[in-house]
Enzyme design. Structure first.
Site, PDB file in Angstrom:
ATOM      1  N   GLU A 241     -13.750 -10.687  -9.506  1.00  0.00           N
ATOM      2  CA  GLU A 241     -14.802 -10.263  -8.653  1.00  0.00           C
ATOM      3  C   GLU A 241     -14.841  -8.663  -8.959  1.00  0.00           C
ATOM      4  O   GLU A 241     -13.820  -8.000  -8.786  1.00  0.00           O
ATOM      5  CB  GLU A 241     -14.643 -10.483  -7.053  1.00  0.00           C
ATOM      6  CG  GLU A 241     -15.910 -10.334  -6.536  1.00  0.00           C
ATOM      7  CD  GLU A 241     -15.695 -10.766  -4.926  1.00  0.00           C
ATOM      8  OE1 GLU A 241     -15.666  -9.922  -4.102  1.00  0.00           O
ATOM      9  OE2 GLU A 241     -15.859 -11.769  -4.740  1.00  0.00           O
TER      10      GLU A 241
ATOM     11  N   ARG B 184     -12.559 -16.099   0.300  1.00  0.00           N
ATOM     12  CA  ARG B 184     -12.308 -15.266  -0.725  1.00  0.00           C
ATOM     13  C   ARG B 184     -12.253 -15.831  -2.094  1.00  0.00           C
ATOM     14  O   ARG B 184     -11.947 -16.959  -2.264  1.00  0.00           O
ATOM     15  CB  ARG B 184     -10.785 -14.478  -0.506  1.00  0.00           C
ATOM     16  CG  ARG B 184     -10.693 -13.562   0.641  1.00  0.00           C
ATOM     17  CD  ARG B 184     -11.322 -12.291   0.140  1.00  0.00           C
ATOM     18  NE  ARG B 184     -11.298 -11.314   1.335  1.00  0.00           N
ATOM     19  CZ  ARG B 184     -12.118 -10.911   2.251  1.00  0.00           C
ATOM     20  NH1 ARG B 184     -13.202 -11.621   2.521  1.00  0.00           N
ATOM     21  NH2 ARG B 184     -11.853 -10.014   3.189  1.00  0.00           N
TER      22      ARG B 184
ATOM     23  N   HIS C 243     -20.921 -11.563  -3.079  1.00  0.00           N
ATOM     24  CA  HIS C 243     -19.928 -11.020  -1.955  1.00  0.00           C
ATOM     25  C   HIS C 243     -20.983 -10.300  -0.955  1.00  0.00           C
ATOM     26  O   HIS C 243     -20.524  -9.079  -0.431  1.00  0.00           O
ATOM     27  CB  HIS C 243     -18.998 -10.220  -2.461  1.00  0.00           C
ATOM     28  CG  HIS C 243     -17.789 -10.415  -1.503  1.00  0.00           C
ATOM     29  ND1 HIS C 243     -16.381 -10.253  -1.844  1.00  0.00           N
ATOM     30  CD2 HIS C 243     -17.582 -10.312  -0.077  1.00  0.00           C
ATOM     31  CE1 HIS C 243     -15.505 -10.443  -0.600  1.00  0.00           C
ATOM     32  NE2 HIS C 243     -16.455 -10.538   0.539  1.00  0.00           N
TER      33      HIS C 243
END
Length: 309
Positions: A251, A225, A270
């Site tokens: 993000e 993450r 991602h």
């Protein structure tokens, strides 16, 4: 009959009919549910944590089934009376593939070759670092970490595994080291792959000290993450280190952020789990889970247990 909500018809159709299950449509991102009979909520693939507060209005809900392996922010959104299960195993292969891909691309200079190709220019890459004979440290040795190690094993590397606590090894590693051993392990490795869950103990685990302990020219790969790493520290160490990221903090990474143009940094947006393998593997997990629930058996893959009354 167990009433189960699906966030989209594609997933519902992929799962198919299950004896004892009534499927209804509800995406919590679109507002409150209109059917208060729902007992099991299948969360949306994206944005689940921000939307699942609406579960509090479902008096009969007893289980939230996530479509993600991570569950950061979900416990804060879902009432304590509701159990939570994650999608353990679904992302093992796709994430492991990307970890290997990012590693090879970064070491062998694929981003540089693509940039030259975009300019229709032949620019030799020179001698690049081979993955063979590298010392690889996998930080986070759960199911995804094990899948990553299994694939690295085919490349003639030396693998070291780290988990939250030390334990016995397996067929891939002789021992699993505790995370407290990182300061001694980091200087000894050429490639460091991070695949830890995001929680209080791993938030900004990859900080100035972590990166500073890595040797010059080493490669950091983050497929965990974004907030596991300190972004400012990543920018400072770019160039001295190679860095490959599938996740960032913040993000999405804003246009013009220094990471985009930092030396020796490769970023994918991602994309780790979003492959053709996702829908069939997710459907298989849901069929298993919902069959168990309909039969009165306890759910699997619980990250927050059922509250007994």
């Amino acid at each position: 009959m167990v009433v189960v909500s699906f966030p989209d018809p594609l997933l519902r159709d992929a799962v198919g009919e299950i004896p004892g299950v009534e499927a209804v449509m509800w995406d919590p991102r679109n507002g409150p549910a209109t059917d208060d009979r729902i007992e099991v909520v299948v969360a949306p693939y994206l944005g689940a944590a921000k939307a699942l507060g609406a579960v509090a209005d479902l008096p009969h809900c007893r289980l939230v089934q996530l479509q993600s392996a991570g569950f950061d922010g979900v416990f804060e959104a879902v009432p304590e009376r509701v159990a939570v299960a994650n999608a353990a195993g679904v992302y093992d292969a796709p994430t492991a593939e990307l970890a290997i891909g990012l590693t090879i691309a970064s070491l062998r200079g694929i981003p540089e070759a693509v940039r030259s190709g975009d300019q229709a220019r032949w620019v030799p890459l020179g001698q690049r670092t081979s993955l063979a004979d590298r010392r690889v440290l996998i930080v986070g040795y759960g199911s995804v970490g094990t899948a990553i190690a299994r694939r690295f094993n085919a490349f003639d590397v030396m693998i070291t595994a780290v988990a939250s606590r030390a334990r016995a090894g397996d067929e891939l590693v002789d021992t699993v080291h505790g995370i407290d051993e990182l300061p001694a392990l980091l200087p000894q490795h050429d490639v460091v792959v991070v695949i830890v869950p995001l929680n209080d103990s791993t938030h900004r685990l990859v900080d100035e000290d972590f990166l500073g302990a890595m040797p010059d020219g080493a490669l950091l790969v983050n497929v965990a993450r974004g907030p596991v790493a300190d972004t400012d520290a990543l920018v400072r160490h770019a160039g001295r280190l190679r860095i490959a990221l599938d996740v960032t903090d913040p993000e999405p990474l804003p246009d013009g952020h220094p990471l985009w143009t930092a030396t020796n940094v490769l970023i994918t947006p991602h994309a780790g789990g979003n492959t053709t393998a996702l829908l069939p593997r997710m459907a298989e997990l849901l069929r298993e889970q919902l069959t168990r629930v309909a039969a009165g058996d306890p759910p699997v893959h619980l990250v927050r247990p059922i509250v007994k009354t």
